[in-house]
Design an enzyme around this catalytic site. Sequence first.
Site: not given
Length: 362
Positions: A67-68, A112, A161, A220
């Site tokens: 997402k980032t 975020d 999230t 990640r």
Amino acid sequence: MAEPSLVAAGEEPEERVIEAALRPKNLHDFVGQHRVRKQLSLVLQASRMRGRSADHVLFSGPPGLGKTTLAMIVASEMNAPLRISSGPAIQHAGDLAAILSSLSEGEVLFLDEIHRMSRPAEEMLYMAMEDFRVDIVVGKGAGATAIPLELPPFTLVGATTRAGLLPGPLRDRFGFTGHLEFYSVPELELVLRRSAGLLDLKVNSAGFSEIAGRSRGTPRIANRLLRRVRDWALVHGIEQIDSRAASEALDMYEVDKKGLDRLDRSVLEALITKFGGGPVGLSTLAIAVGEETETVETVAEPFLVREGLLGRTPRGRIAMAPAWTHLGYAIPSGVFAQEQLDLFDPESGSVEAPGDWAPESQ
């Protein structure tokens, strides 16, 4: 204090620096999420052709899926500066007003965990997103005055999230919403191949497959495991990482073939050996493994439930059949008899009742 986990959500500062270096810089280099990538590309291309700022964008999905990275790519594709903040950092309307008033035309603002923003700031954001203006209130009580402040056109990119916690009025103001899904093993292998090239690592196909299979569908985590395998290979003088080397390295870090770490296995072991497979309340289970309730619920449970290893019922947690076999236990007769299946409330239409998060009856 529990030992840090390779698959936990937190990251050390050094890890963040390396992670940033591995982030794709444009949509062409971004691996996976084909549907979201295609739709986002169309939105950005149309905005560039019109010569206007892109519509506001919302990305939702579990941590570690990109997402980032996509927010940074939006700014890069639009050739616009990027401002980064987060929901928890904006606790007052004045905090948001200060950020918005300093934006330049076309700038991308990335928030975020946007669902954790305070309600007053959230309500101010409604007008800013729709009309590109905010009202600054000066004074208190009957003498208070609202001063309208015009804002330059900007693009808000939100990431969450927990999309269900976003109020409808805020969610509806985003022109494009993309939900990110967990990655398949072949997609994770592509992520690892790109990262290995950037890290100048020699890994064969079997090695990539071994690491990807233990990465819980999350890029990640895949990149983090790759770096730990790199360290192991360096210490042991191995130039090319194959399946055996990757397996030995990840076994040493207690990440098994399914991607379960020490905490995951401890939860399942306690559930099976101490409580006969359940049902058992969340708090009782957390005490049995020596962890906080929040750690078990937010770190271990999502993956275990997704893999079909653990079930959540109104009376507590139960070990599913694959959990018994994965840990090498024979499934006792009667564990999944009809009386246990009745734990799932047939009249509610849902496995999870509102009060099943931390039952204390056990």
